[in-house]
Scaffold this motif. Structure first.
Motif, PDB file in Angstrom:
ATOM      1  N   VAL A  75       0.835  -1.192   0.000  1.00 59.00           N
ATOM      2  CA  VAL A  75       0.000   0.000   0.000  1.00 59.00           C
ATOM      3  C   VAL A  75       0.872   1.244   0.000  1.00 59.00           C
ATOM      4  O   VAL A  75       1.638   1.493   0.938  1.00 59.00           O
ATOM      5  CB  VAL A  75      -0.939   0.005   1.227  1.00 59.00           C
ATOM      6  CG1 VAL A  75      -1.865   1.219   1.168  1.00 59.00           C
ATOM      7  CG2 VAL A  75      -1.758  -1.288   1.277  1.00 59.00           C
ATOM      8  N   ASP A  76       0.751   2.025  -1.073  1.00 56.13           N
ATOM      9  CA  ASP A  76       1.536   3.249  -1.239  1.00 56.13           C
ATOM     10  C   ASP A  76       0.611   4.446  -1.061  1.00 56.13           C
ATOM     11  O   ASP A  76      -0.106   4.835  -1.976  1.00 56.13           O
ATOM     12  CB  ASP A  76       2.189   3.269  -2.621  1.00 56.13           C
ATOM     13  CG  ASP A  76       3.069   4.494  -2.829  1.00 56.13           C
ATOM     14  OD1 ASP A  76       3.188   5.307  -1.889  1.00 56.13           O
ATOM     15  OD2 ASP A  76       3.635   4.633  -3.934  1.00 56.13           O
ATOM     16  N   TYR A  77       0.621   5.016   0.134  1.00 56.62           N
ATOM     17  CA  TYR A  77      -0.191   6.200   0.419  1.00 56.62           C
ATOM     18  C   TYR A  77       0.704   7.426   0.680  1.00 56.62           C
ATOM     19  O   TYR A  77       0.279   8.407   1.301  1.00 56.62           O
ATOM     20  CB  TYR A  77      -1.119   5.921   1.608  1.00 56.62           C
ATOM     21  CG  TYR A  77      -0.411   5.510   2.871  1.00 56.62           C
ATOM     22  CD1 TYR A  77      -0.222   6.409   3.919  1.00 56.62           C
ATOM     23  CD2 TYR A  77       0.093   4.220   3.038  1.00 56.62           C
ATOM     24  CE1 TYR A  77       0.436   6.039   5.077  1.00 56.62           C
ATOM     25  CE2 TYR A  77       0.750   3.839   4.191  1.00 56.62           C
ATOM     26  CZ  TYR A  77       0.919   4.750   5.200  1.00 56.62           C
ATOM     27  OH  TYR A  77       1.586   4.382   6.351  1.00 56.62           O
ATOM     28  N   GLY A  78       1.941   7.329   0.191  1.00 54.07           N
ATOM     29  CA  GLY A  78       2.875   8.441   0.285  1.00 54.07           C
ATOM     30  C   GLY A  78       3.772   8.415   1.496  1.00 54.07           C
ATOM     31  O   GLY A  78       4.559   9.341   1.707  1.00 54.07           O
ATOM     32  N   VAL A  79       3.690   7.356   2.313  1.00 55.19           N
ATOM     33  CA  VAL A  79       4.492   7.253   3.529  1.00 55.19           C
ATOM     34  C   VAL A  79       5.123   5.866   3.586  1.00 55.19           C
ATOM     35  O   VAL A  79       4.420   4.862   3.578  1.00 55.19           O
ATOM     36  CB  VAL A  79       3.628   7.474   4.792  1.00 55.19           C
ATOM     37  CG1 VAL A  79       4.475   7.323   6.048  1.00 55.19           C
ATOM     38  CG2 VAL A  79       2.978   8.842   4.761  1.00 55.19           C
ATOM     39  N   GLY A  80       6.447   5.804   3.619  1.00 52.46           N
ATOM     40  CA  GLY A  80       7.113   4.501   3.711  1.00 52.46           C
ATOM     41  C   GLY A  80       7.949   4.204   2.479  1.00 52.46           C
ATOM     42  O   GLY A  80       7.691   4.710   1.386  1.00 52.46           O
ATOM     43  N   ASN A  81       8.956   3.373   2.667  1.00 52.21           N
ATOM     44  CA  ASN A  81       9.876   3.027   1.588  1.00 52.21           C
ATOM     45  C   ASN A  81       9.325   1.833   0.803  1.00 52.21           C
ATOM     46  O   ASN A  81       9.665   0.682   1.071  1.00 52.21           O
ATOM     47  CB  ASN A  81      11.260   2.704   2.159  1.00 52.21           C
ATOM     48  CG  ASN A  81      12.305   2.563   1.068  1.00 52.21           C
ATOM     49  OD1 ASN A  81      11.993   2.543  -0.122  1.00 52.21           O
ATOM     50  ND2 ASN A  81      13.556   2.455   1.462  1.00 52.21           N
ATOM     51  N   ILE A  82       8.487   2.131  -0.156  1.00 49.02           N
ATOM     52  CA  ILE A  82       7.821   1.084  -0.935  1.00 49.02           C
ATOM     53  C   ILE A  82       8.838   0.285  -1.744  1.00 49.02           C
ATOM     54  O   ILE A  82       8.758  -0.947  -1.841  1.00 49.02           O
ATOM     55  CB  ILE A  82       6.773   1.697  -1.879  1.00 49.02           C
ATOM     56  CG1 ILE A  82       5.808   2.613  -1.105  1.00 49.02           C
ATOM     57  CG2 ILE A  82       6.018   0.606  -2.621  1.00 49.02           C
ATOM     58  CD1 ILE A  82       5.046   1.924  -0.015  1.00 49.02           C
TER      59      ILE A  82
ATOM     60  N   ASN B 108      11.845  -4.536  -3.769  1.00 46.63           N
ATOM     61  CA  ASN B 108      13.144  -5.172  -4.023  1.00 46.63           C
ATOM     62  C   ASN B 108      13.291  -6.462  -3.218  1.00 46.63           C
ATOM     63  O   ASN B 108      13.800  -7.475  -3.723  1.00 46.63           O
ATOM     64  CB  ASN B 108      14.282  -4.221  -3.664  1.00 46.63           C
ATOM     65  CG  ASN B 108      14.351  -3.023  -4.586  1.00 46.63           C
ATOM     66  OD1 ASN B 108      13.791  -3.036  -5.685  1.00 46.63           O
ATOM     67  ND2 ASN B 108      15.024  -1.976  -4.150  1.00 46.63           N
ATOM     68  N   LEU B 109      12.849  -6.437  -1.955  1.00 46.68           N
ATOM     69  CA  LEU B 109      12.987  -7.606  -1.099  1.00 46.68           C
ATOM     70  C   LEU B 109      12.121  -8.759  -1.598  1.00 46.68           C
ATOM     71  O   LEU B 109      12.581  -9.900  -1.686  1.00 46.68           O
ATOM     72  CB  LEU B 109      12.615  -7.250   0.336  1.00 46.68           C
ATOM     73  CG  LEU B 109      12.656  -8.380   1.372  1.00 46.68           C
ATOM     74  CD1 LEU B 109      13.996  -9.102   1.347  1.00 46.68           C
ATOM     75  CD2 LEU B 109      12.362  -7.846   2.759  1.00 46.68           C
ATOM     76  N   PHE B 110      10.878  -8.497  -1.949  1.00 42.76           N
ATOM     77  CA  PHE B 110      10.014  -9.560  -2.452  1.00 42.76           C
ATOM     78  C   PHE B 110      10.543 -10.120  -3.775  1.00 42.76           C
ATOM     79  O   PHE B 110      10.475 -11.325  -4.020  1.00 42.76           O
ATOM     80  CB  PHE B 110       8.580  -9.053  -2.611  1.00 42.76           C
ATOM     81  CG  PHE B 110       7.806  -8.997  -1.328  1.00 42.76           C
ATOM     82  CD1 PHE B 110       7.563 -10.147  -0.594  1.00 42.76           C
ATOM     83  CD2 PHE B 110       7.316  -7.790  -0.841  1.00 42.76           C
ATOM     84  CE1 PHE B 110       6.855 -10.110   0.595  1.00 42.76           C
ATOM     85  CE2 PHE B 110       6.606  -7.738   0.341  1.00 42.76           C
ATOM     86  CZ  PHE B 110       6.371  -8.895   1.064  1.00 42.76           C
ATOM     87  N   LYS B 111      11.097  -9.253  -4.608  1.00 42.38           N
ATOM     88  CA  LYS B 111      11.691  -9.719  -5.863  1.00 42.38           C
ATOM     89  C   LYS B 111      12.856 -10.649  -5.588  1.00 42.38           C
ATOM     90  O   LYS B 111      13.014 -11.693  -6.246  1.00 42.38           O
ATOM     91  CB  LYS B 111      12.145  -8.526  -6.706  1.00 42.38           C
ATOM     92  CG  LYS B 111      12.719  -8.916  -8.065  1.00 42.38           C
ATOM     93  CD  LYS B 111      13.114  -7.688  -8.872  1.00 42.38           C
ATOM     94  CE  LYS B 111      13.675  -8.093 -10.230  1.00 42.38           C
ATOM     95  NZ  LYS B 111      14.055  -6.891 -11.035  1.00 42.38           N
TER      96      LYS B 111
END
Length: 205
Positions: A5-12, A17-20
């Motif tokens: 969830v990208d709501y503008g806060v956090g290092n998406i 990269n980690l899941f990849k």
């Protein structure tokens, strides 16, 4: 499909990269329709509680997110401030939280046992696991270590929801699990193989 969830806060990007690297398919969801088809949800967050809640409310994503989590029972993991948002509210601000896991976010500085310790609580710390928790069902030794960076902690109303604690002047609730809703105060994306295993276990729930 894992939706972050990208709501503008956090290092998406760190989570993408980690899941990849783990060979797991994950996508950014920055609008309600991007959550379509989610089988797992990750709610990251950093910074001030009120700012994070306001950003989520203003993003237009919250109502669809609640439909998936509360209605369709899609498993979700809140991380760092994303975990704190699961509570009813925080002493850091005045806005109500999501109230998905009963509890309150409190300041380490308000607790006599931690008030004189350096703030924020930063660096590696051991997790003390509670028995029978699915997030730690396999791949963990007795005392896994995770990276923390926070000045506020989740205080679960029902201690049966606590999956793991960590110690900083006192034992605080570091991981909560209430049915399909999970929260971790630590940063799995910065916690090497322990963090990778935690996310793999979440995906495999």
């Amino acid at each position: 499909m894992i939706r972050i969830v990208d709501y503008g806060v956090g290092n998406i990007q760190a989570f993408l990269n980690l899941f990849k690297r783990l060979g797991l398919q994950a996508e950014r969801a920055d609008r309600p329709d991007a959550l379509q088809g989610a089988t797992r949800l990750v709610l990251p967050g950093v910074g001030h509680f009120d700012h994070a809640m306001r950003s989520l409310n203003d993003s237009g994503i919250r109502s669809r997110l609640e439909e998936l989590v509360l209605g369709a029972k899609v498993p979700v993991m809140g991380i760092c401030v994303g975990m704190q948002m699961l509570a009813s509210g925080s002493d850091e601000g005045s806005m109500p939280g999501l109230n998905w896991v009963p509890g309150r976010v409190r300041a380490f500085s308000s607790n006599p046992q931690s008030a004189l310790l350096p703030m924020p609580h930063m660096g590696w710390n051991d997790l003390q696991l509670r028995g029978g928790r699915k997030l730690f069902s396999h791949g963990f030794d007795d005392v896994p270590q995770f990276y923390f960076l926070h000045s506020y902690y989740f205080d679960a109303e029902e201690k049966a929801d606590v999956a793991a604690t960590a110690h900083y002047g006192f034992d605080f609730d570091a991981v909560v699990s209430r049915g399909h809703i999970h929260g971790v105060q630590c940063h799995p994306e910065k916690s090497h193989h322990w963090g990778e295993q935690l996310l793999k276990n979440f995906v495999e729930l």
